[in-house]
Design a protein around this motif. Structure first.
Motif, mmCIF file in Angstrom:
data_model
loop_
_atom_site.group_PDB
_atom_site.id
_atom_site.type_symbol
_atom_site.label_atom_id
_atom_site.label_comp_id
_atom_site.label_asym_id
_atom_site.label_seq_id
_atom_site.Cartn_x
_atom_site.Cartn_y
_atom_site.Cartn_z
ATOM 1 N N GLN A 18 -89.416 6.110 -65.763
ATOM 2 C CA GLN A 18 -89.691 7.438 -66.312
ATOM 3 C C GLN A 18 -88.864 7.715 -67.571
ATOM 4 O OE1 GLN A 18 -92.085 9.474 -64.986
ATOM 5 N NE2 GLN A 18 -92.493 7.698 -63.711
ATOM 6 N N ASN A 19 -88.139 6.703 -68.056
ATOM 7 C CA ASN A 19 -87.274 6.820 -69.237
ATOM 8 C C ASN A 19 -86.193 7.885 -69.056
ATOM 9 O OD1 ASN A 19 -88.520 4.779 -70.757
ATOM 10 N ND2 ASN A 19 -90.164 6.189 -71.316
ATOM 11 N N ARG A 20 -85.735 8.041 -67.824
ATOM 12 C CA ARG A 20 -84.675 9.016 -67.563
ATOM 13 C C ARG A 20 -83.297 8.357 -67.573
ATOM 14 N NH1 ARG A 20 -87.660 12.564 -62.956
ATOM 15 N NH2 ARG A 20 -89.174 13.473 -64.362
ATOM 16 N N ILE A 21 -83.256 7.067 -67.318
ATOM 17 C CA ILE A 21 -82.000 6.313 -67.365
ATOM 18 C C ILE A 21 -82.243 5.093 -68.241
ATOM 19 C CG2 ILE A 21 -80.342 4.931 -66.057
ATOM 20 C CD1 ILE A 21 -80.750 6.688 -63.705
ATOM 21 N N PRO A 22 -81.432 4.908 -69.264
ATOM 22 C CA PRO A 22 -81.599 3.721 -70.105
ATOM 23 C C PRO A 22 -81.389 2.438 -69.304
ATOM 24 C CG PRO A 22 -80.062 5.288 -71.097
ATOM 25 C CD PRO A 22 -80.359 5.770 -69.712
ATOM 26 N N ALA A 23 -82.121 1.413 -69.659
ATOM 27 C CA ALA A 23 -82.029 0.137 -68.950
ATOM 28 C C ALA A 23 -80.603 -0.404 -68.950
ATOM 29 C CB ALA A 23 -82.983 -0.877 -69.561
ATOM 30 N N ALA A 24 -79.872 -0.221 -70.049
ATOM 31 C CA ALA A 24 -78.488 -0.711 -70.117
ATOM 32 C C ALA A 24 -77.616 -0.025 -69.065
ATOM 33 C CB ALA A 24 -77.912 -0.478 -71.504
ATOM 34 N N SER A 25 -77.887 1.239 -68.783
ATOM 35 C CA SER A 25 -77.126 1.954 -67.756
ATOM 36 C C SER A 25 -77.426 1.403 -66.372
ATOM 37 C CB SER A 25 -77.448 3.447 -67.790
ATOM 38 O OG SER A 25 -77.038 4.000 -69.010
ATOM 39 N N VAL A 26 -78.669 1.062 -66.144
ATOM 40 C CA VAL A 26 -79.065 0.483 -64.859
ATOM 41 C C VAL A 26 -78.363 -0.860 -64.668
ATOM 42 C CG1 VAL A 26 -80.986 -0.429 -63.498
ATOM 43 C CG2 VAL A 26 -81.253 1.693 -64.784
ATOM 44 N N ILE A 27 -78.339 -1.663 -65.703
ATOM 45 C CA ILE A 27 -77.671 -2.967 -65.621
ATOM 46 C C ILE A 27 -76.184 -2.772 -65.351
ATOM 47 C CG2 ILE A 27 -76.998 -5.003 -66.960
ATOM 48 C CD1 ILE A 27 -79.787 -4.751 -68.334
ATOM 49 N N ALA A 28 -75.550 -1.844 -66.052
ATOM 50 C CA ALA A 28 -74.125 -1.581 -65.850
ATOM 51 C C ALA A 28 -73.850 -1.116 -64.427
ATOM 52 C CB ALA A 28 -73.633 -0.538 -66.852
ATOM 53 N N LEU A 29 -74.709 -0.279 -63.888
ATOM 54 C CA LEU A 29 -74.540 0.194 -62.521
ATOM 55 C C LEU A 29 -74.685 -0.946 -61.522
ATOM 56 C CD1 LEU A 29 -74.073 2.512 -60.601
ATOM 57 C CD2 LEU A 29 -76.520 3.006 -60.694
ATOM 58 N N ARG A 30 -75.672 -1.805 -61.740
ATOM 59 C CA ARG A 30 -75.856 -2.947 -60.840
ATOM 60 C C ARG A 30 -74.663 -3.890 -60.887
ATOM 61 N NH1 ARG A 30 -82.294 -4.061 -61.776
ATOM 62 N NH2 ARG A 30 -82.980 -2.309 -60.511
ATOM 63 N N VAL A 31 -74.102 -4.114 -62.071
ATOM 64 C CA VAL A 31 -72.904 -4.954 -62.201
ATOM 65 C C VAL A 31 -71.750 -4.316 -61.440
ATOM 66 C CG1 VAL A 31 -71.162 -5.772 -63.845
ATOM 67 C CG2 VAL A 31 -73.585 -6.076 -64.343
ATOM 68 N N ALA A 32 -71.591 -3.004 -61.577
ATOM 69 C CA ALA A 32 -70.513 -2.308 -60.870
ATOM 70 C C ALA A 32 -70.670 -2.437 -59.354
ATOM 71 C CB ALA A 32 -70.485 -0.834 -61.277
ATOM 72 N N VAL A 33 -71.883 -2.347 -58.864
ATOM 73 C CA VAL A 33 -72.130 -2.480 -57.423
ATOM 74 C C VAL A 33 -71.769 -3.886 -56.948
ATOM 75 C CG1 VAL A 33 -73.952 -2.540 -55.656
ATOM 76 C CG2 VAL A 33 -73.835 -0.646 -57.292
ATOM 77 N N VAL A 34 -72.184 -4.887 -57.694
ATOM 78 C CA VAL A 34 -71.875 -6.275 -57.316
ATOM 79 C C VAL A 34 -70.370 -6.505 -57.318
ATOM 80 C CG1 VAL A 34 -72.047 -8.684 -58.079
ATOM 81 C CG2 VAL A 34 -74.086 -7.255 -58.006
ATOM 82 N N LEU A 35 -69.681 -6.032 -58.348
ATOM 83 C CA LEU A 35 -68.229 -6.205 -58.406
ATOM 84 C C LEU A 35 -67.534 -5.495 -57.247
ATOM 85 C CD1 LEU A 35 -67.585 -5.852 -62.239
ATOM 86 C CD2 LEU A 35 -67.593 -7.950 -60.861
#
Length: 77
Positions: A18-35
């Protein structure tokens, strides 16, 4: 009225679509979850390594099993 429950991953996918969260933010969040998961595994395995044999028996592990688990690398389940 039925309520559809979304998983965090599906909710992120929806918001990104829905273009509400930039893709780069999603990637950063996923990296944070994995870490975060990796850190928790490392701490849990270290704590397991510190348990005395009588507590290992209480949780159903032999000292050899606990040693093997504590030596696993943090990125492996």
């Amino acid at each position: 009225m039925a309520h559809h429950m979304q998983t965090p991953a599906s909710h992120l996918a929806y918001l990104t679509a829905q273009n509400r969260i930039p893709a780069a933010s999603v990637i950063a969040l996923r990296v944070a979850v994995v870490l975060s998961k990796w850190g928790q595994r490392r701490r849990s395995r270290h704590a397991l390594h510190q348990l005395p044999p009588h507590l290992l028996r209480d949780i159903g592990l032999t000292p050899a099993e606990a040693e093997r688990e504590s030596r696993r690398v943090f990125w492996r389940m």
